[in-house]
Design a protein around this motif. Structure first.
Motif, PDB file in Angstrom:
ATOM      1  N   ALA A   1     -14.591  -1.266  -3.971  1.00 24.94           N
ATOM      2  CA  ALA A   1     -13.290  -1.162  -4.128  1.00 24.94           C
ATOM      3  C   ALA A   1     -12.630  -2.023  -5.216  1.00 24.94           C
ATOM      4  O   ALA A   1     -13.310  -3.146  -5.694  1.00 24.94           O
ATOM      5  N   VAL A   2     -11.696  -1.700  -5.961  1.00 27.17           N
ATOM      6  CA  VAL A   2     -11.116  -2.497  -6.814  1.00 27.17           C
ATOM      7  C   VAL A   2      -9.957  -3.094  -6.241  1.00 27.17           C
ATOM      8  O   VAL A   2      -9.100  -2.716  -5.640  1.00 27.17           O
ATOM      9  N   VAL A   3     -10.002  -4.623  -6.409  1.00 31.17           N
ATOM     10  CA  VAL A   3      -9.207  -5.448  -5.833  1.00 31.17           C
ATOM     11  C   VAL A   3      -7.741  -5.760  -6.503  1.00 31.17           C
ATOM     12  O   VAL A   3      -8.040  -6.114  -7.669  1.00 31.17           O
ATOM     13  N   ILE A   4      -6.692  -5.334  -6.054  1.00 28.31           N
ATOM     14  CA  ILE A   4      -5.477  -5.834  -7.046  1.00 28.31           C
ATOM     15  C   ILE A   4      -4.495  -6.574  -6.026  1.00 28.31           C
ATOM     16  O   ILE A   4      -4.285  -6.172  -4.918  1.00 28.31           O
ATOM     17  N   ASP A   5      -4.297  -7.694  -6.582  1.00 29.49           N
ATOM     18  CA  ASP A   5      -3.664  -8.745  -5.919  1.00 29.49           C
ATOM     19  C   ASP A   5      -2.181  -8.601  -6.245  1.00 29.49           C
ATOM     20  O   ASP A   5      -1.775  -8.923  -7.625  1.00 29.49           O
ATOM     21  N   THR A   6      -1.338  -8.377  -5.520  1.00 29.65           N
ATOM     22  CA  THR A   6       0.129  -8.011  -6.224  1.00 29.65           C
ATOM     23  C   THR A   6       1.088  -9.220  -5.834  1.00 29.65           C
ATOM     24  O   THR A   6       2.183  -9.033  -5.993  1.00 29.65           O
ATOM     25  N   SER A   7       0.440 -10.460  -5.595  1.00 28.88           N
ATOM     26  CA  SER A   7       1.374 -11.677  -5.232  1.00 28.88           C
ATOM     27  C   SER A   7       2.211 -11.918  -6.466  1.00 28.88           C
ATOM     28  O   SER A   7       3.647 -12.052  -6.256  1.00 28.88           O
TER      29      SER A   7
ATOM     30  N   LYS B   1       0.919  -1.234   0.050  1.00 31.57           N
ATOM     31  CA  LYS B   1      -0.029   0.014   0.104  1.00 31.57           C
ATOM     32  C   LYS B   1       0.896   1.260   0.056  1.00 31.57           C
ATOM     33  O   LYS B   1       0.635   2.329  -0.678  1.00 31.57           O
ATOM     34  N   GLY B   2       1.986   1.164   0.709  1.00 32.85           N
ATOM     35  CA  GLY B   2       2.782   2.513   0.864  1.00 32.85           C
ATOM     36  C   GLY B   2       3.486   2.675  -0.396  1.00 32.85           C
ATOM     37  O   GLY B   2       3.503   4.028  -0.928  1.00 32.85           O
ATOM     38  N   THR B   3       4.139   1.794  -1.017  1.00 28.56           N
ATOM     39  CA  THR B   3       4.824   1.859  -2.276  1.00 28.56           C
ATOM     40  C   THR B   3       3.758   2.490  -3.606  1.00 28.56           C
ATOM     41  O   THR B   3       4.155   3.403  -4.141  1.00 28.56           O
ATOM     42  N   ILE B   4       2.667   1.732  -3.561  1.00 28.92           N
ATOM     43  CA  ILE B   4       1.491   2.025  -4.468  1.00 28.92           C
ATOM     44  C   ILE B   4       0.893   3.617  -4.169  1.00 28.92           C
ATOM     45  O   ILE B   4       0.789   4.325  -5.217  1.00 28.92           O
ATOM     46  N   SER B   5       0.551   3.981  -3.081  1.00 30.32           N
ATOM     47  CA  SER B   5       0.427   5.011  -2.685  1.00 30.32           C
ATOM     48  C   SER B   5       1.201   6.318  -2.925  1.00 30.32           C
ATOM     49  O   SER B   5       0.802   7.341  -3.330  1.00 30.32           O
ATOM     50  N   LYS B   6       2.534   6.143  -2.568  1.00 28.47           N
ATOM     51  CA  LYS B   6       3.349   6.994  -2.900  1.00 28.47           C
ATOM     52  C   LYS B   6       3.428   7.461  -4.441  1.00 28.47           C
ATOM     53  O   LYS B   6       3.294   8.700  -4.993  1.00 28.47           O
TER      54      LYS B   6
ATOM     55  N   ILE C   1       6.639  -3.964  -8.810  1.00 26.27           N
ATOM     56  CA  ILE C   1       6.146  -2.701  -8.318  1.00 26.27           C
ATOM     57  C   ILE C   1       5.653  -1.952  -9.471  1.00 26.27           C
ATOM     58  O   ILE C   1       4.345  -1.525  -9.302  1.00 26.27           O
ATOM     59  N   ASP C   2       6.214  -2.079 -10.662  1.00 28.06           N
ATOM     60  CA  ASP C   2       5.677  -0.978 -11.674  1.00 28.06           C
ATOM     61  C   ASP C   2       4.392  -1.659 -12.377  1.00 28.06           C
ATOM     62  O   ASP C   2       3.418  -0.784 -12.603  1.00 28.06           O
ATOM     63  N   GLU C   3       4.176  -2.930 -12.400  1.00 27.23           N
ATOM     64  CA  GLU C   3       2.872  -3.304 -12.716  1.00 27.23           C
ATOM     65  C   GLU C   3       1.725  -3.078 -11.953  1.00 27.23           C
ATOM     66  O   GLU C   3       0.542  -2.787 -12.354  1.00 27.23           O
ATOM     67  N   ALA C   4       2.124  -3.283 -10.426  1.00 30.23           N
ATOM     68  CA  ALA C   4       1.091  -3.177  -9.516  1.00 30.23           C
ATOM     69  C   ALA C   4       0.730  -1.493  -9.465  1.00 30.23           C
ATOM     70  O   ALA C   4      -0.530  -1.079  -9.581  1.00 30.23           O
TER      71      ALA C   4
END
Ligand code: CDP
Length: 202
Positions: A176-182, A15-20, A186-189
């Motif tokens: 909410a749109v669910v994003i599974d980052t498994s 969440k932190g990386t994506i939010s920033k 980082i760039d794709e997420a």
């Protein structure tokens, strides 16, 4: 124009990386709401009452270096079950969310409780093992002496506490749109997150 992006999800989901990255992309301000709970949790480690700590929270308390430890994370999730602690932090978060120029808030209850009318909502998740490995590498990279087992145990224990609490439990908002980052880099997420938000911006 205010525009609120709510990003929720379990511990260490990215969440932190994506939010920033999302905040930088749109030119919005970013608030990591987990830091509020970590700052309150950190104060309880020396015996301070959690409700008093939440009511007296100051901006300076968020600048402290040691808020990222697993010990503080555990303390955060323990104070986060207390309804008076959560209530003390609501106004600040809502004011931040509606600031002119747009805002990204990440946490557990942003899309459900703090900003149910947020213009865009994401729920970012990944398997517990993937999340624990990423957090382990992050903490070890900062020179902290933690083990993989300890980090996985912290992540699982907090997830259970955060999911099962009565007040503002961690759950994806219906819209909410669910994003599974498994299995996403980082760039794709980040690209998925931005695409989902663009779709809501119309
Ligand atoms: O970085 P990580 O995902 O591991 O945790 P965090 O977002 O810093 O949150 C630490 C703890 O604060 C969580 O385990 C939750 O118990 C609590 N929290 C919460 O209850 N509500 C929020 N909006 C944000 C965090």
């Amino acid at each position: 124009m205010p525009f609120t992006i709510a990003i929720d999800g379990p511990a260490a989901a990215g969440k932190g990386t994506i939010s920033k990255a999302v905040a930088a992309h749109f030119g919005f301000a970013h608030l990591d709401t987990g830091l509020l709970y970590r700052a309150v949790g950190a104060k309880t480690l020396d015996g301070t009452d959690p409700i008093a700590a939440a009511l007296a929270l100051m901006a300076d308390d968020l600048e402290t270096d040691n808020l990222r430890t697993p010990e503080v994370a555990q303390a955060a999730s323990k104070v986060a079950v207390i309804s008076e602690v959560r209530a003390a932090l609501v106004d600040f978060q809502r004011a931040f969310a509606r600031r002119a120029g747009g805002a990204v808030l990440d946490g557990r209850d942003i899309g459900t409780v703090i900003c149910p009318d947020a213009e865009a909502k994401l729920f970012v998740t990944a398997s517990a093992e993937v999340r624990a490995e990423r957090r382990y590498l992050e903490l070890a990279g900062k020179g902290m002496s933690v083990s993989r087992e300890e980090v996985l145990a912290d992540v699982k224990e907090r997830d259970t506490r955060d999911r099962e609490r009565a007040e503002a439990p961690m759950v994806a908002a219906k819209d909410a749109v669910v994003i599974d980052t498994s299995s996403l880099g980082i760039d794709e997420a980040v690209a998925e997150a931005i695409a989902a938000i663009e779709a809501r911006r119309g």
